[in-house]
Design a protein around this motif. Sequence first.
Motif, PDB file in Angstrom:
ATOM      1  N   ARG A  15      40.892  40.845  36.772  1.00  0.00           N
ATOM      2  CA  ARG A  15      39.859  39.826  36.970  1.00  0.00           C
ATOM      3  C   ARG A  15      39.971  39.195  38.357  1.00  0.00           C
ATOM      4  O   ARG A  15      41.060  38.967  38.865  1.00  0.00           O
ATOM      5  CB  ARG A  15      39.965  38.743  35.897  1.00  0.00           C
ATOM      6  N   ALA A  16      38.826  38.898  38.945  1.00  0.00           N
ATOM      7  CA  ALA A  16      38.793  38.327  40.283  1.00  0.00           C
ATOM      8  C   ALA A  16      39.298  36.884  40.289  1.00  0.00           C
ATOM      9  O   ALA A  16      39.158  36.160  39.299  1.00  0.00           O
ATOM     10  CB  ALA A  16      37.368  38.378  40.835  1.00  0.00           C
ATOM     11  N   LYS A  17      39.861  36.488  41.409  1.00  0.00           N
ATOM     12  CA  LYS A  17      40.258  35.097  41.611  1.00  0.00           C
ATOM     13  C   LYS A  17      38.992  34.266  41.776  1.00  0.00           C
ATOM     14  O   LYS A  17      38.076  34.641  42.505  1.00  0.00           O
ATOM     15  CB  LYS A  17      41.130  34.979  42.859  1.00  0.00           C
ATOM     16  N   ASP A  39      34.631  35.403  44.711  1.00  0.00           N
ATOM     17  CA  ASP A  39      35.025  36.625  45.397  1.00  0.00           C
ATOM     18  C   ASP A  39      33.779  37.503  45.513  1.00  0.00           C
ATOM     19  O   ASP A  39      33.382  38.158  44.553  1.00  0.00           O
ATOM     20  CB  ASP A  39      36.127  37.342  44.610  1.00  0.00           C
ATOM     21  N   LYS A  40      33.176  37.514  46.694  1.00  0.00           N
ATOM     22  CA  LYS A  40      31.918  38.229  46.878  1.00  0.00           C
ATOM     23  C   LYS A  40      32.074  39.744  46.858  1.00  0.00           C
ATOM     24  O   LYS A  40      31.099  40.468  46.645  1.00  0.00           O
ATOM     25  CB  LYS A  40      31.265  37.802  48.195  1.00  0.00           C
ATOM     26  N   GLU A  41      33.286  40.247  47.066  1.00  0.00           N
ATOM     27  CA  GLU A  41      33.493  41.694  47.133  1.00  0.00           C
ATOM     28  C   GLU A  41      33.940  42.303  45.808  1.00  0.00           C
ATOM     29  O   GLU A  41      34.015  43.527  45.683  1.00  0.00           O
ATOM     30  CB  GLU A  41      34.511  42.017  48.232  1.00  0.00           C
ATOM     31  N   ALA A  42      34.274  41.483  44.836  1.00  0.00           N
ATOM     32  CA  ALA A  42      34.638  41.992  43.512  1.00  0.00           C
ATOM     33  C   ALA A  42      33.421  42.664  42.875  1.00  0.00           C
ATOM     34  O   ALA A  42      32.272  42.399  43.253  1.00  0.00           O
ATOM     35  CB  ALA A  42      35.132  40.855  42.631  1.00  0.00           C
ATOM     36  N   VAL A  53      34.357  43.210  32.956  1.00  0.00           N
ATOM     37  CA  VAL A  53      35.292  42.463  33.798  1.00  0.00           C
ATOM     38  C   VAL A  53      34.767  42.435  35.229  1.00  0.00           C
ATOM     39  O   VAL A  53      34.394  43.472  35.789  1.00  0.00           O
ATOM     40  CB  VAL A  53      36.701  43.099  33.778  1.00  0.00           C
ATOM     41  N   TYR A  54      34.761  41.238  35.814  1.00  0.00           N
ATOM     42  CA  TYR A  54      34.382  41.082  37.228  1.00  0.00           C
ATOM     43  C   TYR A  54      35.664  40.961  38.034  1.00  0.00           C
ATOM     44  O   TYR A  54      36.429  40.010  37.851  1.00  0.00           O
ATOM     45  CB  TYR A  54      33.521  39.832  37.413  1.00  0.00           C
ATOM     46  N   GLY A  55      35.941  41.940  38.884  1.00  0.00           N
ATOM     47  CA  GLY A  55      37.189  41.866  39.631  1.00  0.00           C
ATOM     48  C   GLY A  55      37.453  43.099  40.464  1.00  0.00           C
ATOM     49  O   GLY A  55      36.539  43.683  41.053  1.00  0.00           O
ATOM     50  N   HIS A  56      38.732  43.507  40.506  1.00  0.00           N
ATOM     51  CA  HIS A  56      39.177  44.645  41.308  1.00  0.00           C
ATOM     52  C   HIS A  56      39.948  45.610  40.404  1.00  0.00           C
ATOM     53  O   HIS A  56      40.610  45.186  39.455  1.00  0.00           O
ATOM     54  CB  HIS A  56      40.072  44.182  42.455  1.00  0.00           C
ATOM     55  N   GLY A  57      39.880  46.884  40.738  1.00  0.00           N
ATOM     56  CA  GLY A  57      40.577  47.883  39.946  1.00  0.00           C
ATOM     57  C   GLY A  57      41.890  48.297  40.579  1.00  0.00           C
ATOM     58  O   GLY A  57      42.068  48.204  41.793  1.00  0.00           O
ATOM     59  N   ARG A 178      41.274  36.962  47.178  1.00  0.00           N
ATOM     60  CA  ARG A 178      39.877  37.391  47.148  1.00  0.00           C
ATOM     61  C   ARG A 178      39.652  38.488  48.180  1.00  0.00           C
ATOM     62  O   ARG A 178      40.301  38.529  49.210  1.00  0.00           O
ATOM     63  CB  ARG A 178      38.945  36.207  47.439  1.00  0.00           C
ATOM     64  N   GLY A 179      38.697  39.349  47.885  1.00  0.00           N
ATOM     65  CA  GLY A 179      38.291  40.362  48.849  1.00  0.00           C
ATOM     66  C   GLY A 179      39.000  41.693  48.706  1.00  0.00           C
ATOM     67  O   GLY A 179      40.144  41.766  48.258  1.00  0.00           O
TER      68      GLY A 179
END
Length: 217
Positions: A15-17, A39-42, A53-57, A178-179
């Motif tokens: 999940r994104a910060k 976090d605009k890039e998630a 889930v909104y975030g990063h893998g 973030r990012g």
Amino acid sequence: MSKDRVISADKMMNRAKGPVWHKKQKDQGIIPKGLRGIDKEATWCKSQAAGWVYGHGSFSLTSHKHPVLGCFVWMKNSANEAKRMWLETFHVKKQVDFIAMDSKAGDADLFRELKRQRKMNLITSCRATMDKTATRKKMIAFMSKPKHKKIYRERAYKVEPMQGLVKDIFELDRCWMRGDANNRWLFAAMGLTIQMHQLQAFKQGRSTWNIKEQVLG
């Protein structure tokens, strides 16, 4: 299985910060009034276990023979993990006979090209309804062999818990930063740290799972 060189691949969603940027608004570039620290890039992704889930893998590879993390790298949460698997396995093509991945890798072209170009056998789960062509039927028959079913079952307790180990040690329920760029180097550092301590534990005959105290100091 000892003579077979087997690895498993897996993607984990983190999940994104900060707050969630809902997909419809993100697609339109609309940030609701009062929403700070987003976090605009998630990106968004969905799994059966975690839902949306909104975030990063994070993508990882793990050997079935040695319980040591082989790879742990950042990837876009929305990215195709089967394509990432193709990229990350190039450098081990001479050391690996089988690679196991979940149904997202159930593509006949990927199955064929891994065999043709890299001499690697893909082990995955094929949906029963996708058996309309001779190629698909041949692929399903290959996956149905007892030996290959055994390899696929192994991935559940080889690569998936390894992702969980990283997540537990670093409390990665939510990204620290973030990012894309920030998380890319942070995830790489996490993976390298785990690898170093697991290798040390392996050489000393200790558990490669019980390393949290050593990692955190």
